[in-house]
Design a protein around this motif. Structure first.
Motif, PDB file in Angstrom:
ATOM      1  N   ALA A  15       0.835  -1.207   0.000  1.00 21.30           N
ATOM      2  CA  ALA A  15       0.000   0.000   0.000  1.00 21.30           C
ATOM      3  C   ALA A  15       0.870   1.257   0.000  1.00 21.30           C
ATOM      4  CB  ALA A  15      -0.928  -0.005   1.208  1.00 21.30           C
ATOM      5  N   LEU A  16       1.964   1.235   0.755  1.00 22.31           N
ATOM      6  CA  LEU A  16       2.877   2.379   0.790  1.00 22.31           C
ATOM      7  C   LEU A  16       3.527   2.586  -0.573  1.00 22.31           C
ATOM      8  CD1 LEU A  16       4.658   1.759   4.227  1.00 22.31           C
ATOM      9  CD2 LEU A  16       2.770   3.320   3.740  1.00 22.31           C
TER      10      LEU A  16
ATOM     11  N   LYS B 272       1.123   4.057  -3.142  1.00 21.36           N
ATOM     12  CA  LYS B 272       0.933   5.504  -2.950  1.00 21.36           C
ATOM     13  C   LYS B 272       2.123   6.276  -3.533  1.00 21.36           C
ATOM     14  CE  LYS B 272      -1.244   8.919  -0.730  1.00 21.36           C
ATOM     15  NZ  LYS B 272      -2.606   9.304  -0.983  1.00 21.36           N
TER      16      LYS B 272
ATOM     17  N   ILE C 214      -1.849   6.191   5.939  1.00 24.96           N
ATOM     18  CA  ILE C 214      -2.139   4.963   5.200  1.00 24.96           C
ATOM     19  C   ILE C 214      -2.427   3.821   6.167  1.00 24.96           C
ATOM     20  CG2 ILE C 214      -1.137   3.211   3.669  1.00 24.96           C
ATOM     21  CD1 ILE C 214       0.311   5.583   2.247  1.00 24.96           C
TER      22      ILE C 214
ATOM     23  N   LYS D 235      -5.849   4.253   7.510  1.00 22.43           N
ATOM     24  CA  LYS D 235      -6.848   3.870   6.506  1.00 22.43           C
ATOM     25  C   LYS D 235      -6.997   2.344   6.457  1.00 22.43           C
ATOM     26  CE  LYS D 235      -7.602   4.099   1.529  1.00 22.43           C
ATOM     27  NZ  LYS D 235      -7.011   4.486   0.253  1.00 22.43           N
TER      28      LYS D 235
END
Length: 149
Positions: free
Chosen positions: A32-33, A36, A52, A55
């Motif tokens: 996910a990082l 982004k 993040i 979220k």
């Protein structure tokens, strides 16, 4: 050491310990990082990493609720375990009293008078309390402060 570097080190530790559940969750977080960073062509700082993680925790909590209502306790337990792994990377959360005090201070600073000023207050509160508090509790505190409840 930045938060992102800490997460990478924790992934290596989980690999060495053969902790597959923790490793899977950390890999999901790192993906996910990275997503982004690639999407926005930026280098994430700690505040963005916390956003993040926050979220992802919220998504997991929603999933736990949905799985529990659907009778899938096994999947709810898996999501709850992921929440515990992710919450390690979040800063200490503020309590309800601390949130209420912060909100009252912001309302006083902005001179907000009623529910019509909710957007203005929430904008200021989000920047100040991002990652430090559950935004659901913050929203409730802002409503209470602006309605005089």
């Amino acid at each position: 050491m930045s938060l992102k570097e800490q997460i990478t080190e924790d992934m290596k530790t989980a690999m060495r310990a053969k902790d597959s559940e923790r490793l899977g969750t950390i890999r999901l977080l790192l993906a996910a990082l990275k997503q982004k960073e690639v999407d926005e062509r930026i280098e994430l700082d700690d505040a963005m990493v916390v956003a993040i993680v926050d979220k992802l925790v919220k998504q997991r909590k929603d999933s736990v609720t949905a799985f529990t209502q659907g009778g899938r306790i096994d999947l709810a337990d898996k999501e709850a375990a992921e929440i515990k792994v992710l919450e390690v990377y979040l800063p200490q959360r503020l309590g309800a009293d601390e949130i209420a005090a912060e909100v009252k201070a912001i309302v006083a600073e902005l001179g907000a008078a009623g529910p019509g000023d909710m957007g203005k207050v929430m904008g200021a509160v989000k920047t100040r309390l991002a990652g430090k508090a559950d935004m659901g509790l913050v929203s409730a505190a802002v409503k209470a402060a602006l309605t005089g409840a």
